[in-house]
Write an enzyme that holds these catalytic residues in place. Sequence first.
Site, PDB file in Angstrom:
ATOM      1  CG  ASP A  66      21.110  -8.063 -24.490  1.00  0.00           C
ATOM      2  OD1 ASP A  66      20.289  -7.233 -24.033  1.00  0.00           O
ATOM      3  OD2 ASP A  66      20.840  -8.825 -25.446  1.00  0.00           O
ATOM      4  CB  CYS A 104      18.039  -9.731 -23.293  1.00  0.00           C
ATOM      5  SG  CYS A 104      16.801 -11.005 -23.575  1.00  0.00           S
ATOM      6  CB  THR A 119      12.694 -11.210 -26.279  1.00  0.00           C
ATOM      7  OG1 THR A 119      13.857 -12.040 -26.094  1.00  0.00           O
ATOM      8  CG2 THR A 119      12.651 -10.698 -27.716  1.00  0.00           C
ATOM      9  CG  HIS A 146       2.148 -22.627  -8.418  1.00  0.00           C
ATOM     10  ND1 HIS A 146       1.102 -23.075  -9.202  1.00  0.00           N
ATOM     11  CD2 HIS A 146       1.584 -22.077  -7.312  1.00  0.00           C
ATOM     12  CE1 HIS A 146      -0.048 -22.803  -8.595  1.00  0.00           C
ATOM     13  NE2 HIS A 146       0.221 -22.186  -7.446  1.00  0.00           N
ATOM     14  CG  HIS A 152       3.258 -25.725  -5.690  1.00  0.00           C
ATOM     15  ND1 HIS A 152       2.601 -25.929  -6.883  1.00  0.00           N
ATOM     16  CD2 HIS A 152       2.342 -25.199  -4.836  1.00  0.00           C
ATOM     17  CE1 HIS A 152       1.339 -25.527  -6.765  1.00  0.00           C
ATOM     18  NE2 HIS A 152       1.159 -25.080  -5.523  1.00  0.00           N
TER      19      HIS A 152
HETATM   20  C1  RB5 Z   1      19.630  -8.712 -29.214  1.00  0.00           C
HETATM   21  O1  RB5 Z   1      19.435  -8.191 -30.477  1.00  0.00           O
HETATM   22  C2  RB5 Z   1      18.506  -9.652 -28.870  1.00  0.00           C
HETATM   23  O2  RB5 Z   1      18.541 -10.774 -29.693  1.00  0.00           O
HETATM   24  C3  RB5 Z   1      18.569 -10.057 -27.409  1.00  0.00           C
HETATM   25  O3  RB5 Z   1      18.530  -8.930 -26.610  1.00  0.00           O
HETATM   26  C4  RB5 Z   1      17.435 -10.932 -26.933  1.00  0.00           C
HETATM   27  O4  RB5 Z   1      16.196 -10.391 -27.244  1.00  0.00           O
HETATM   28  C5  RB5 Z   1      17.557 -12.366 -27.277  1.00  0.00           C
HETATM   29  O5  RB5 Z   1      16.747 -13.207 -26.915  1.00  0.00           O
END
Ligand code: RB5
Length: 149
Positions: free
Chosen positions: A7, A64, A66, A97, A132
Amino acid sequence: MIAIANDHAGLALKPEIIALLNEMGLEYRDFGTDSPESCHYPIYAARAAKAVASGECEMGILLCGTGLGIALAANKVRGIRCVTCSETVSAALSRQHNNANMLAMGARVIGGEVAKAVARTFLTTGFLGGRHQTRVDMIMALERGEEIE
Ligand code: RB5
């Protein structure tokens, strides 16, 4: 063939991952986005995850903010085992695993050098099978709605 998708928040890590894949001589298919405009990560997760689930791509890398939301979305596609990793030990063990087939990372969590090390480890580590395999089979049975005990 490696699937890549991200994203807007993951876009910063994409050049690093593409550089790594080029260094490793691995072909990739980029499912977007290439725009810094705010977008919805499940759309891009689904595109890449469907390509991995169908066999068009052997593995996938998702980016993304996180590495969490995009992994959650990818794991809703049948056949996907996507893990979020910020260090190489988890990346290696997710392959050995769990036979993970997609890796998610967060551009708001780790920098380019760590992301490259994590991705390289993920892409070069094999599944150990044996006990596994039994456990991975149970995960996939849960996905099909089957009882596992
Ligand atoms: C975008 O702002 C953010 O929410 C997305 O990139 C991600 O971290 C969501 O889990």
